[in-house]
Design a protein around this motif. Structure first.
Motif, PDB file in Angstrom:
ATOM      1  N   ARG A  50       0.804  -1.109   0.219  1.00 22.19           N
ATOM      2  CA  ARG A  50      -0.045  -0.093   0.019  1.00 22.19           C
ATOM      3  C   ARG A  50       0.944   1.296   0.066  1.00 22.19           C
ATOM      4  O   ARG A  50       1.631   1.560   0.853  1.00 22.19           O
ATOM      5  CB  ARG A  50      -0.859  -0.087   1.442  1.00 22.19           C
ATOM      6  N   PHE A  51       0.859   1.925  -1.028  1.00 21.69           N
ATOM      7  CA  PHE A  51       1.812   3.277  -1.264  1.00 21.69           C
ATOM      8  C   PHE A  51       1.243   4.126  -0.072  1.00 21.69           C
ATOM      9  O   PHE A  51       0.188   4.515  -0.366  1.00 21.69           O
ATOM     10  CB  PHE A  51       1.585   3.773  -2.819  1.00 21.69           C
ATOM     11  N   HIS A  52       2.140   4.614   0.509  1.00 21.57           N
ATOM     12  CA  HIS A  52       2.029   5.520   1.451  1.00 21.57           C
ATOM     13  C   HIS A  52       3.118   6.474   1.847  1.00 21.57           C
ATOM     14  O   HIS A  52       4.238   6.056   1.999  1.00 21.57           O
ATOM     15  CB  HIS A  52       1.215   5.010   2.695  1.00 21.57           C
ATOM     16  N   MET A  53       2.861   7.695   2.401  1.00 19.70           N
ATOM     17  CA  MET A  53       3.921   8.622   2.640  1.00 19.70           C
ATOM     18  C   MET A  53       3.601   8.966   4.111  1.00 19.70           C
ATOM     19  O   MET A  53       2.777   9.700   4.438  1.00 19.70           O
ATOM     20  CB  MET A  53       4.174   9.755   1.602  1.00 19.70           C
ATOM     21  N   THR A  54       4.448   8.488   5.085  1.00 20.18           N
ATOM     22  CA  THR A  54       4.001   8.695   6.320  1.00 20.18           C
ATOM     23  C   THR A  54       4.441  10.183   6.872  1.00 20.18           C
ATOM     24  O   THR A  54       5.544  10.764   6.559  1.00 20.18           O
ATOM     25  CB  THR A  54       4.724   7.697   7.123  1.00 20.18           C
ATOM     26  N   LEU A  55       3.475  10.591   7.730  1.00 20.89           N
ATOM     27  CA  LEU A  55       3.588  12.043   8.245  1.00 20.89           C
ATOM     28  C   LEU A  55       3.683  11.934   9.705  1.00 20.89           C
ATOM     29  O   LEU A  55       4.025  13.093  10.251  1.00 20.89           O
ATOM     30  CB  LEU A  55       2.371  12.750   7.712  1.00 20.89           C
ATOM     31  N   THR A  56       3.143  10.868  10.400  1.00 21.45           N
ATOM     32  CA  THR A  56       3.271  10.990  11.796  1.00 21.45           C
ATOM     33  C   THR A  56       3.697   9.480  12.453  1.00 21.45           C
ATOM     34  O   THR A  56       3.721   8.665  11.595  1.00 21.45           O
ATOM     35  CB  THR A  56       2.005  11.473  12.426  1.00 21.45           C
ATOM     36  N   GLY A  57       4.101   9.447  13.553  1.00 21.25           N
ATOM     37  CA  GLY A  57       4.109   8.075  14.197  1.00 21.25           C
ATOM     38  C   GLY A  57       2.932   7.739  14.738  1.00 21.25           C
ATOM     39  O   GLY A  57       1.645   8.381  14.417  1.00 21.25           O
ATOM     40  N   SER A  58       3.143   6.741  15.595  1.00 19.67           N
ATOM     41  CA  SER A  58       1.418   6.158  16.084  1.00 19.67           C
ATOM     42  C   SER A  58       0.986   7.189  17.218  1.00 19.67           C
ATOM     43  O   SER A  58       1.630   7.604  17.886  1.00 19.67           O
ATOM     44  CB  SER A  58       1.963   4.780  16.923  1.00 19.67           C
ATOM     45  N   LEU A  59      -0.303   7.510  16.878  1.00 17.86           N
ATOM     46  CA  LEU A  59      -1.030   8.479  17.697  1.00 17.86           C
ATOM     47  C   LEU A  59      -1.960   7.917  18.631  1.00 17.86           C
ATOM     48  O   LEU A  59      -2.607   6.609  18.195  1.00 17.86           O
ATOM     49  CB  LEU A  59      -1.520   9.550  16.759  1.00 17.86           C
ATOM     50  N   PRO A  60      -2.024   8.342  19.908  1.00 25.58           N
ATOM     51  CA  PRO A  60      -3.224   7.923  20.787  1.00 25.58           C
ATOM     52  C   PRO A  60      -4.775   7.991  19.796  1.00 25.58           C
ATOM     53  O   PRO A  60      -4.870   8.890  19.306  1.00 25.58           O
ATOM     54  CB  PRO A  60      -3.125   8.888  21.991  1.00 25.58           C
ATOM     55  N   ASP A  61      -5.623   7.162  20.119  1.00 27.43           N
ATOM     56  CA  ASP A  61      -6.655   6.839  19.631  1.00 27.43           C
ATOM     57  C   ASP A  61      -7.662   8.324  19.264  1.00 27.43           C
ATOM     58  O   ASP A  61      -7.846   8.728  18.273  1.00 27.43           O
ATOM     59  CB  ASP A  61      -7.809   5.925  20.186  1.00 27.43           C
ATOM     60  N   GLU A  62      -7.303   9.034  20.431  1.00 26.74           N
ATOM     61  CA  GLU A  62      -8.238  10.514  20.482  1.00 26.74           C
ATOM     62  C   GLU A  62      -7.476  11.418  19.625  1.00 26.74           C
ATOM     63  O   GLU A  62      -8.162  12.670  19.428  1.00 26.74           O
ATOM     64  CB  GLU A  62      -8.470  10.871  21.990  1.00 26.74           C
ATOM     65  N   ARG A  63      -6.300  11.390  19.403  1.00 24.06           N
ATOM     66  CA  ARG A  63      -5.485  12.322  18.442  1.00 24.06           C
ATOM     67  C   ARG A  63      -5.821  11.967  17.051  1.00 24.06           C
ATOM     68  O   ARG A  63      -5.410  12.952  16.256  1.00 24.06           O
ATOM     69  CB  ARG A  63      -3.994  12.356  18.814  1.00 24.06           C
ATOM     70  N   VAL A  64      -6.005  10.784  16.553  1.00 24.72           N
ATOM     71  CA  VAL A  64      -5.820  10.466  14.934  1.00 24.72           C
ATOM     72  C   VAL A  64      -6.759  11.295  14.335  1.00 24.72           C
ATOM     73  O   VAL A  64      -6.273  11.905  13.372  1.00 24.72           O
ATOM     74  CB  VAL A  64      -6.475   8.783  14.891  1.00 24.72           C
ATOM     75  N   ALA A  65      -8.133  11.307  14.541  1.00 24.14           N
ATOM     76  CA  ALA A  65      -8.975  12.121  14.002  1.00 24.14           C
ATOM     77  C   ALA A  65      -8.553  13.594  13.784  1.00 24.14           C
ATOM     78  O   ALA A  65      -8.603  14.433  12.632  1.00 24.14           O
ATOM     79  CB  ALA A  65     -10.488  12.272  14.150  1.00 24.14           C
ATOM     80  N   PRO A  66      -8.226  14.500  14.774  1.00 24.82           N
ATOM     81  CA  PRO A  66      -7.987  15.690  14.638  1.00 24.82           C
ATOM     82  C   PRO A  66      -6.652  16.026  14.005  1.00 24.82           C
ATOM     83  O   PRO A  66      -6.449  17.014  13.266  1.00 24.82           O
ATOM     84  CB  PRO A  66      -7.896  16.342  16.097  1.00 24.82           C
ATOM     85  N   VAL A  67      -5.580  15.398  14.256  1.00 26.06           N
ATOM     86  CA  VAL A  67      -4.404  15.463  13.669  1.00 26.06           C
ATOM     87  C   VAL A  67      -4.501  15.165  12.020  1.00 26.06           C
ATOM     88  O   VAL A  67      -3.899  15.974  11.168  1.00 26.06           O
ATOM     89  CB  VAL A  67      -3.279  14.509  14.056  1.00 26.06           C
TER      90      VAL A  67
END
Length: 231
Positions: free
Chosen positions: A171-188
């Motif tokens: 799956r082609f992807h260009m990563t912008l963050t590391g692993s985030l807490p669940d509550e941070r995923v949507a706002p980030v």
């Protein structure tokens, strides 16, 4: 002392808006090897942003094509670079309909706006072409990969190519963050979507090159060694 590792990544041209955006989000330019000012997305805390991007900063802004590997016995960096140059000369580019910010589990990345079989075939052919340069996977690396839940096909890919996410698992992807807490995923994700819309032109993205990255040892960051334009 650990040996150098190499990787074949898609990295956009250094003068492109995409390279500038991704590198600034991570706060690291893999071409120069230097830290650069962060592009902190709107609404995100500048004090915590470096920690959120710490893991992908080690690798530089990229999309993985051939995952990091040590050189096989009897192979040299010079041979790898010569092969990469010759291989790229025979390739044609792949056009993506565009790039979109998306959450992939707990991290945020740029992914193709639309799936495409051409990209899948291109990526798997490249993985296979560079395979003679890859040393067998070290047992510690193999055990680390096996800690993630893998399908039978992904397990077979791991054994064959040293990386489970190739072939139809790619799956082609260009990563912008590391692993985030669940509550941070949507706002980030939303914040990065806003930032990317302001920084990146809309429309198709042409994959017209790949890059060879090098990591001197396991504690070092990856540096962009060479970039090879197709044809």
């Amino acid at each position: 002392m650990s040996k150098p590792r190499y990787a074949v990544y898609y990295a956009p041209a250094a003068d492109s808006a995409l390279w500038r955006f991704g590198s600034a989000v991570l706060g690291y330019d893999a071409l120069t090897g230097e830290d650069i000012p962060f592009l902190v997305p709107p609404g995100c805390d500048p004090a915590t942003w470096p920690a959120l991007t710490e893991e992908p900063r080690r690798y530089g802004f990229h999309a993985t094509l051939k995952a990091p590997f040590e050189l096989a016995g009897g192979r040299s960096e010079e041979q790898l670079r010569a092969f990469a140059r010759n291989y790229a000369a025979g390739l044609e580019g792949v056009t993506l309909a565009g790039l979109s910010v998306a959450a992939l589990g707990s991290f945020i990345a740029l992914i193709p706006s639309e799936p495409g079989e051409e990209l899948q075939h291109f990526a798997f052919a490249l993985v296979q072409a560079f395979e003679p340069f890859r040393a067998p996977l070290a047992e510690a690396d193999r055990e680390r990969r096996l800690r993630s839940p893998l399908t039978p096909a992904q397990h077979a890919y791991l054994e064959a190519y040293g990386y489970p996410y190739v072939g139809d698992a790619f799956r082609f992807h260009m990563t912008l963050t590391g692993s985030l807490p669940d509550e941070r995923v949507a706002p980030v994700r939303q914040a990065l979507e806003t930032a990317s819309a302001a920084a990146l032109p809309a429309g198709p993205v042409r994959l017209d090159r790949f890059a060879l990255f090098r990591q001197d040892d396991r504690k070092s960051r990856f540096r962009l060694l060479d970039s090879y334009v197709f044809g």
